[in-house]
Design a protein around this motif. Structure first.
Motif, PDB file in Angstrom:
ATOM      1  N   THR A 258     100.953  62.580  35.755  1.00 16.60           N
ATOM      2  CA  THR A 258     101.730  62.024  36.873  1.00 16.60           C
ATOM      3  C   THR A 258     100.922  60.978  37.630  1.00 16.60           C
ATOM      4  O   THR A 258     101.453  59.924  38.020  1.00 16.60           O
ATOM      5  CB  THR A 258     102.165  63.145  37.830  1.00 16.60           C
ATOM      6  OG1 THR A 258     102.916  64.130  37.099  1.00 16.60           O
ATOM      7  CG2 THR A 258     103.031  62.594  38.937  1.00 16.60           C
ATOM      8  N   ASN A 259      99.651  61.237  37.839  1.00 18.60           N
ATOM      9  CA  ASN A 259      98.802  60.301  38.565  1.00 18.60           C
ATOM     10  C   ASN A 259      98.569  59.005  37.780  1.00 18.60           C
ATOM     11  O   ASN A 259      98.363  57.937  38.370  1.00 18.60           O
ATOM     12  CB  ASN A 259      97.457  60.954  38.889  1.00 18.60           C
ATOM     13  CG  ASN A 259      97.599  62.080  39.901  1.00 18.60           C
ATOM     14  OD1 ASN A 259      98.546  62.105  40.675  1.00 18.60           O
ATOM     15  ND2 ASN A 259      96.659  63.005  39.886  1.00 18.60           N
ATOM     16  N   ARG A 260      98.604  59.083  36.467  1.00 15.86           N
ATOM     17  CA  ARG A 260      98.380  57.898  35.646  1.00 15.86           C
ATOM     18  C   ARG A 260      99.584  56.964  35.619  1.00 15.86           C
ATOM     19  O   ARG A 260      99.450  55.797  35.251  1.00 15.86           O
ATOM     20  CB  ARG A 260      98.040  58.307  34.213  1.00 15.86           C
ATOM     21  CG  ARG A 260      96.720  59.031  34.072  1.00 15.86           C
ATOM     22  CD  ARG A 260      96.509  59.463  32.648  1.00 15.86           C
ATOM     23  NE  ARG A 260      95.364  60.349  32.512  1.00 15.86           N
ATOM     24  CZ  ARG A 260      95.006  60.913  31.367  1.00 15.86           C
ATOM     25  NH1 ARG A 260      95.695  60.682  30.262  1.00 15.86           N
ATOM     26  NH2 ARG A 260      93.958  61.713  31.336  1.00 15.86           N
ATOM     27  N   GLY A 261     100.752  57.514  35.948  1.00 16.14           N
ATOM     28  CA  GLY A 261     101.936  56.657  35.976  1.00 16.14           C
ATOM     29  C   GLY A 261     102.850  56.926  34.806  1.00 16.14           C
ATOM     30  O   GLY A 261     102.499  57.640  33.859  1.00 16.14           O
ATOM     31  N   PRO A 262     104.054  56.333  34.829  1.00 10.06           N
ATOM     32  CA  PRO A 262     105.061  56.576  33.793  1.00 10.06           C
ATOM     33  C   PRO A 262     104.603  56.192  32.394  1.00 10.06           C
ATOM     34  O   PRO A 262     105.044  56.787  31.413  1.00 10.06           O
ATOM     35  CB  PRO A 262     106.241  55.691  34.240  1.00 10.06           C
ATOM     36  CG  PRO A 262     106.016  55.441  35.693  1.00 10.06           C
ATOM     37  CD  PRO A 262     104.540  55.435  35.889  1.00 10.06           C
ATOM     38  N   ALA A 263     103.724  55.217  32.282  1.00  5.36           N
ATOM     39  CA  ALA A 263     103.302  54.767  30.952  1.00  5.36           C
ATOM     40  C   ALA A 263     102.568  55.847  30.176  1.00  5.36           C
ATOM     41  O   ALA A 263     102.547  55.839  28.945  1.00  5.36           O
ATOM     42  CB  ALA A 263     102.405  53.527  31.088  1.00  5.36           C
ATOM     43  N   TYR A 264     101.975  56.796  30.903  1.00  7.02           N
ATOM     44  CA  TYR A 264     101.196  57.846  30.236  1.00  7.02           C
ATOM     45  C   TYR A 264     101.988  59.130  30.034  1.00  7.02           C
ATOM     46  O   TYR A 264     101.481  60.066  29.422  1.00  7.02           O
ATOM     47  CB  TYR A 264      99.931  58.165  31.045  1.00  7.02           C
ATOM     48  CG  TYR A 264      98.921  57.056  31.010  1.00  7.02           C
ATOM     49  CD1 TYR A 264      97.945  57.020  30.030  1.00  7.02           C
ATOM     50  CD2 TYR A 264      98.958  56.044  31.965  1.00  7.02           C
ATOM     51  CE1 TYR A 264      97.012  55.990  29.995  1.00  7.02           C
ATOM     52  CE2 TYR A 264      98.032  55.012  31.935  1.00  7.02           C
ATOM     53  CZ  TYR A 264      97.065  54.994  30.948  1.00  7.02           C
ATOM     54  OH  TYR A 264      96.149  53.969  30.912  1.00  7.02           O
TER      55      TYR A 264
END
Length: 405
Positions: A258-264
């Motif tokens: 979640t902290n890394r963003g949608p791309a991850y």
């Protein structure tokens, strides 16, 4: 839930027979020895239910009031949960549904068997306490208790693989593999449960189920003591803690993604994420309802009353007074643990949209009413059509005739 029994030769060796750590008070009462110069020594009376009604009525009331409510909830909701999870549409691409469906069946069977134990412990009504039936009953009684934590650990590990090792999901998180794992866990639980047929037997002296004499020899080092502590610590200690560890790893990975963003985030993670919330909730509920029971069990030796007192001295004896405080607390903990076999339906409904939609579809009275109205309207339309057709006139060879179709 596990009902504990005590060896009559050594009443301080309280053994487990129910995962809620409930003590079989019939054997508990018969385990005391009358002091030589105390003809009215407690001996906890011949009837433990009557004894606790007199000295600890709160505990008996809790047992008799809450357990029936949990029976009604569990015996009605578990079959519905099993039906939804094991339906072809739900389990088609959801391996966790296999674990949850079998878990619901296991809880349903356990609650049925627990009713007979409750009749014996809380009401003094003996049902399975006979020759042969003691061995058979406890063999079946233990199997669903062993199976439930193993199933929860199974789908917890599967969810860990799906979230933390997504590239291995296609290999290890399949419906076929889940079915194989469930069968293996069931076979393991049956093997452990069948051992109880050897441990338990009918005692003609006390007219109740008791441990066989040969497994009780040796005191703390007896076979029944070693077997009980080993299996109980493994199934109700190590397994829940292992599930807790995997849950922590899953939560940590979800937070990291979640902290890394949608791309991850994993593709199509909406449904898997909802499924993860459901499975985490089930696993944590297991841990939260069993840890208090484990704590109660570990502290029970602090509340063992002194058997060498008269009936008149029970009310003034400090050890007995501590026991009378401990007894209702233990009963509350037992009911909390019993809820583990009855209340998963509500967790499924709150955390799982698919499960909730299926429940609504099954009990949607408005939709059923609309369907009934549509059928009636269709029948009315067909009837009108039939009347109209029956009055149609057809010309055959130049003659007009009325034809009924």
């Amino acid at each position: 839930m596990r009902i504990r029994y005590e060896q009559k030769q050594d009443w301080t060796s309280e053994l487990l027979a129910d995962k809620s750590w409930r003590m079989e008070m019939v054997n508990f009462t018969q385990s005391f020895t009358i002091a030589p110069n105390q003809s009215s020594s407690v001996n906890l009376l011949a009837d433990s239910v009557r004894f606790h009604e007199t000295f600890a009525p709160t505990g008996i009331t809790i047992d008799r009031t809450i357990s029936p409510i949990l029976y009604v909830i569990g015996l009605s909701c578990n079959p519905l949960s099993a039906y939804i999870w094991l339906s072809r549409k739900t389990r088609r691409n959801n391996s966790s549904a296999i674990y949850l469906g079998v878990l619901s069946i296991s809880h349903f069977i356990f609650l049925i068997l627990h009713i007979f134990v409750e009749l014996n412990v809380a009401w003094g009504i003996k049902t399975y306490n006979k020759q042969v039936s003691c061995e058979v009953f406890y063999a079946f009684y233990y199997i669903p208790q062993y199976l439930a934590p193993l199933l929860i650990l199974g789908f917890t590990v599967e969810r860990y693989i799906a979230v933390c090792h997504p590239f291995k999901k296609e290999k290890f998180c399949t419906v076929r593999r889940a079915f194989i794992v469930v069968c293996a866990l069931l076979a393991f639980s049956v093997c452990l449960g069948l051992m109880q047929a050897y441990i338990w037997t009918f005692d003609p002296i006390y007219r109740d189920c008791n441990h066989r004499e040969e497994v009780s020899r040796g005191g703390e080092a007896s076979f029944v003591n070693v077997w009980t502590w080993t299996t109980e610590l493994l199934m109700f200690g190590v397994v829940p803690l292992a599930a807790l560890l995997f849950n922590i790893l899953v939560i940590h990975e979800i937070k990291s993604l979640t902290n890394r963003g949608p791309a991850y985030q994993q593709p199509g993670s909406g449904s898997p994420m909802a499924s993860t919330v459901t499975l985490l909730s089930v696993s944590f509920y297991l841990i939260c309802t069993w840890l208090p029971a484990t704590l109660v069990y570990s502290l029970q030796t602090l509340f063992f009353p002194n058997p060498y007192v008269s009936k008149e001295e029970v009310k003034d004896d400090p050890t007995w007074q501590r026991y009378f405080v401990y007894y209702p607390v233990r009963k509350i903990v037992e009911e909390i643990t019993l809820s583990n076999s009855a209340c998963y339906f509500f967790i499924y409904a709150i955390t799982g949209k698919h499960f909730r939609d299926r429940v609504v579809a099954i009990f949607d009275v408005r939709r059923c009413s609309r369907c009934k109205h549509a059928r009636q309207k269709k029948r009315t339309g067909d009837s009108k059509y039939y009347v109209a057709v029956s009055k149609m006139e057809h010309v055959t060879n130049g003659n007009t005739i009325e034809t009924n179709v």
